[in-house]
Structure formats: C-alpha cells, structure tokens
Write a protein that holds these residues in place. Sequence first.
Motif, PDB file in Angstrom:
ATOM      1  N   GLY A 179       0.778  -1.231   0.000  1.00 48.40           N
ATOM      2  CA  GLY A 179       0.000   0.000   0.000  1.00 48.40           C
ATOM      3  C   GLY A 179       0.810   1.281   0.000  1.00 48.40           C
ATOM      4  N   LYS A 180       2.114   1.181   0.109  1.00 45.59           N
ATOM      5  CA  LYS A 180       2.970   2.369   0.062  1.00 45.59           C
ATOM      6  C   LYS A 180       3.212   2.773  -1.394  1.00 45.59           C
ATOM      7  CE  LYS A 180       5.277   1.085   4.375  1.00 45.59           C
ATOM      8  NZ  LYS A 180       6.564   0.681   5.000  1.00 45.59           N
ATOM      9  N   PRO A 181       3.780   3.961  -1.637  1.00 45.79           N
ATOM     10  CA  PRO A 181       3.985   4.402  -3.024  1.00 45.79           C
ATOM     11  C   PRO A 181       4.919   3.474  -3.794  1.00 45.79           C
ATOM     12  CG  PRO A 181       4.179   6.252  -1.506  1.00 45.79           C
ATOM     13  CD  PRO A 181       4.116   5.018  -0.660  1.00 45.79           C
ATOM     14  N   ASP A 182       4.501   3.116  -5.008  1.00 44.76           N
ATOM     15  CA  ASP A 182       5.326   2.290  -5.882  1.00 44.76           C
ATOM     16  C   ASP A 182       6.190   3.184  -6.763  1.00 44.76           C
ATOM     17  OD1 ASP A 182       3.424   3.385  -7.543  1.00 44.76           O
ATOM     18  OD2 ASP A 182       2.707   1.486  -8.350  1.00 44.76           O
ATOM     19  N   VAL A 183       6.860   2.598  -7.744  1.00 46.59           N
ATOM     20  CA  VAL A 183       7.759   3.386  -8.594  1.00 46.59           C
ATOM     21  C   VAL A 183       7.006   4.491  -9.324  1.00 46.59           C
ATOM     22  CG1 VAL A 183       9.233   3.314 -10.645  1.00 46.59           C
ATOM     23  CG2 VAL A 183       9.483   1.557  -8.891  1.00 46.59           C
ATOM     24  N   LEU A 184       5.850   4.152  -9.906  1.00 46.63           N
ATOM     25  CA  LEU A 184       5.097   5.159 -10.658  1.00 46.63           C
ATOM     26  C   LEU A 184       4.657   6.301  -9.758  1.00 46.63           C
ATOM     27  CD1 LEU A 184       3.857   6.004 -13.369  1.00 46.63           C
ATOM     28  CD2 LEU A 184       1.799   4.739 -12.705  1.00 46.63           C
ATOM     29  N   ALA A 185       4.129   5.987  -8.576  1.00 52.50           N
ATOM     30  CA  ALA A 185       3.688   7.035  -7.652  1.00 52.50           C
ATOM     31  C   ALA A 185       4.861   7.897  -7.202  1.00 52.50           C
ATOM     32  CB  ALA A 185       2.995   6.419  -6.450  1.00 52.50           C
ATOM     33  N   ARG A 186       5.986   7.268  -6.904  1.00 47.08           N
ATOM     34  CA  ARG A 186       7.174   8.020  -6.506  1.00 47.08           C
ATOM     35  C   ARG A 186       7.637   8.930  -7.640  1.00 47.08           C
ATOM     36  NH1 ARG A 186       8.191   7.978  -0.979  1.00 47.08           N
ATOM     37  NH2 ARG A 186       8.444   5.857  -0.180  1.00 47.08           N
ATOM     38  N   LEU A 187       7.647   8.401  -8.848  1.00 50.32           N
ATOM     39  CA  LEU A 187       8.083   9.203  -9.985  1.00 50.32           C
ATOM     40  C   LEU A 187       7.173  10.406 -10.185  1.00 50.32           C
ATOM     41  CD1 LEU A 187       9.907   9.647 -12.440  1.00 50.32           C
ATOM     42  CD2 LEU A 187       8.469   8.028 -13.709  1.00 50.32           C
ATOM     43  N   ARG A 188       5.878  10.192 -10.136  1.00 48.70           N
ATOM     44  CA  ARG A 188       4.941  11.299 -10.320  1.00 48.70           C
ATOM     45  C   ARG A 188       5.106  12.359  -9.234  1.00 48.70           C
ATOM     46  NH1 ARG A 188      -0.383   7.638 -11.982  1.00 48.70           N
ATOM     47  NH2 ARG A 188       0.012   7.649 -14.238  1.00 48.70           N
ATOM     48  N   SER A 189       5.467  11.941  -8.029  1.00 47.42           N
ATOM     49  CA  SER A 189       5.628  12.904  -6.935  1.00 47.42           C
ATOM     50  C   SER A 189       6.873  13.767  -7.120  1.00 47.42           C
ATOM     51  CB  SER A 189       5.694  12.179  -5.588  1.00 47.42           C
ATOM     52  OG  SER A 189       6.925  11.483  -5.429  1.00 47.42           O
ATOM     53  N   HIS A 190       7.844  13.283  -7.872  1.00 48.88           N
ATOM     54  CA  HIS A 190       9.094  14.026  -8.071  1.00 48.88           C
ATOM     55  C   HIS A 190       9.127  14.828  -9.368  1.00 48.88           C
ATOM     56  CE1 HIS A 190      11.106  12.423  -4.587  1.00 48.88           C
ATOM     57  NE2 HIS A 190      10.955  11.173  -4.987  1.00 48.88           N
ATOM     58  N   LEU A 191       8.261  14.514 -10.310  1.00 47.26           N
ATOM     59  CA  LEU A 191       8.308  15.192 -11.601  1.00 47.26           C
ATOM     60  C   LEU A 191       7.949  16.670 -11.460  1.00 47.26           C
ATOM     61  CD1 LEU A 191       6.648  12.569 -13.964  1.00 47.26           C
ATOM     62  CD2 LEU A 191       9.000  13.396 -14.112  1.00 47.26           C
ATOM     63  N   ALA A 192       8.622  17.486 -12.251  1.00 48.85           N
ATOM     64  CA  ALA A 192       8.354  18.923 -12.258  1.00 48.85           C
ATOM     65  C   ALA A 192       7.035  19.213 -12.977  1.00 48.85           C
ATOM     66  CB  ALA A 192       9.499  19.657 -12.945  1.00 48.85           C
ATOM     67  N   GLU A 193       6.537  20.412 -12.779  1.00 49.41           N
ATOM     68  CA  GLU A 193       5.324  20.838 -13.478  1.00 49.41           C
ATOM     69  C   GLU A 193       5.564  20.756 -14.980  1.00 49.41           C
ATOM     70  OE1 GLU A 193       2.282  24.683 -13.718  1.00 49.41           O
ATOM     71  OE2 GLU A 193       4.049  24.735 -12.405  1.00 49.41           O
ATOM     72  N   GLY A 194       4.566  20.278 -15.698  1.00 47.84           N
ATOM     73  CA  GLY A 194       4.709  20.106 -17.134  1.00 47.84           C
ATOM     74  C   GLY A 194       5.183  18.720 -17.535  1.00 47.84           C
ATOM     75  N   TRP A 195       5.398  17.849 -16.559  1.00 53.20           N
ATOM     76  CA  TRP A 195       5.791  16.473 -16.824  1.00 53.20           C
ATOM     77  C   TRP A 195       4.715  15.531 -16.291  1.00 53.20           C
ATOM     78  CZ3 TRP A 195      10.683  14.448 -18.607  1.00 53.20           C
ATOM     79  CH2 TRP A 195      11.617  15.445 -18.956  1.00 53.20           C
ATOM     80  N   LYS A 196       4.594  14.370 -16.931  1.00 59.03           N
ATOM     81  CA  LYS A 196       3.735  13.319 -16.413  1.00 59.03           C
ATOM     82  C   LYS A 196       4.399  11.973 -16.679  1.00 59.03           C
ATOM     83  CE  LYS A 196       0.704  12.722 -20.469  1.00 59.03           C
ATOM     84  NZ  LYS A 196      -0.724  12.669 -20.914  1.00 59.03           N
ATOM     85  N   ALA A 197       3.866  10.925 -16.050  1.00 66.57           N
ATOM     86  CA  ALA A 197       4.444   9.592 -16.196  1.00 66.57           C
ATOM     87  C   ALA A 197       3.332   8.568 -16.294  1.00 66.57           C
ATOM     88  CB  ALA A 197       5.354   9.270 -15.019  1.00 66.57           C
TER      89      ALA A 197
END
Length: 240
Positions: free
Chosen positions: A49-67
């Motif tokens: 239930g903790k953040p996986d790779v995709l969730a972690r990546l989305r939390s670090h991406l700058a504005e204007g980026w998505k994953a």
Amino acid sequence: MACARRAFLSLAALGMAGAALGAAQRGANMKHVVLLGDSVFDNARYVDGKPDVLARLRSHLAEGWKASLLAVDGAVTRDIAAQVARLSGDASHLVMSIGGNDALMRQNILEQPSRSVGEALALMARLLREFESSYRDAVAAAMQPGLPLTICTIYNGNFPDPAYRERIMAAAALFDDVIIRVATEHRLGVLDLRSICSQPSDYANAIEPSSSGADKIAQAIIRAVGQHDASRPGALILSR
C-alpha cells in the motif's frame, strides 16, 4: 454603446485566443515519461500500500511532466514490442527495465555441475549469446518510436543465503555486461540499478523493489531524462 460592446467582444475574443494558444503551448511543452519492462517498475503489489515506482516518480516530476506505466510484472524481453505498441502519441521519454526475468528463468545453470571452470564459462557464453539476441530485439523495439530511451541494468536483489547471493551477483554482472555494451553502441542512458538499489531496505523481497527502493529508482529516472544527451559518444551511466 454599440462601439463599446464591439470593443468588449473583441477583447474577449482575443483573451480566449490567447488562452487557447497558451494551452496549446503548454500541451506542446508537456513531457511524458513512459516506463517499460517488468516488476522493477510494476511493483505496486509488493509495497503493502505504500507508493510504488510510478507514484514516486509522479511525486518528483516537475510541473509540465507526467508519467505512465506500460511495464508488466513478469515480463521478459520478448514482451517489449507489445508494450511499445501501446504507447500513447504524447510519449516523450522511455525508460526500460527488462532482462531480470530472462536471467531468473536460467538460474538453474548455477547448480549445474561442470568438469572445469572452462566448461562452466562455455555454458554461460552460450546462455549469454541467447540473452544478447533477445535483449537486442527488445532495445530495437523500444528505439523504434524514435524517442529518448534509458535502459536499466539488472540489480543484485536481496537473496537471504550469502553463498547464493554471491553466485547471483557474479551471474548478473555477465548479463549486465551485455546491457551496457548494447547501451554504448546505441548511445543510450543507463540506470545502474545495482548501485541504486544497494541496501536490503531497497527490496520488498528477494527480487522486487520496496517503496524506499522505488523512491531511489524514481529519483534516478528524473536525473536520467534530464541529463542524457544522445549526441555524446557511448552510454551515460547513472548510479546513486
């Protein structure tokens, strides 16, 4: 009054046009990182239930980026072409982690008896030739869209038995040599997962990233998509 109304409507029209242009420009500048491969990226079921790779990546991406995630738990090299076929038209960067399951499917070779070190090396050489052929096909499929591609080494895992862990590390190094040589030939970025996931806490079990490991992988992806320059000779290898 009529003149004032016409002026107001003209200004409103200009404002709407400007907003539409701004939205179009933002869309054109949007960056979209797509994750290809296996459970190194598709690790949600292993993190409790903790953040996986995709969730972690989305939390670090700058504005204007998505994953987004096309990687599938259990995938092997031959599955990459089907994942690439599902790419959306706005994809801008690809990151691929594949090969670990191919190697695991051949782990029985570690227990196979041989009469000499030379015979054991010859056996490994045949296995690595097969892996290199399938890995090159996977890279070719991932390069087909013409987008910046970063690939990953196979990490060492967190096997509990020290003797078995040493054998796995030695075997993984041979598979990783294939991966790095292919990356060098094609001037691809490489995430060295052996260095990125180097602590027991980076793993949820023997072979899957934990949530903290996922965070390390996500931050490495951020560096990779921002730093790799395909015009440089050889591979750009990113570790911790």
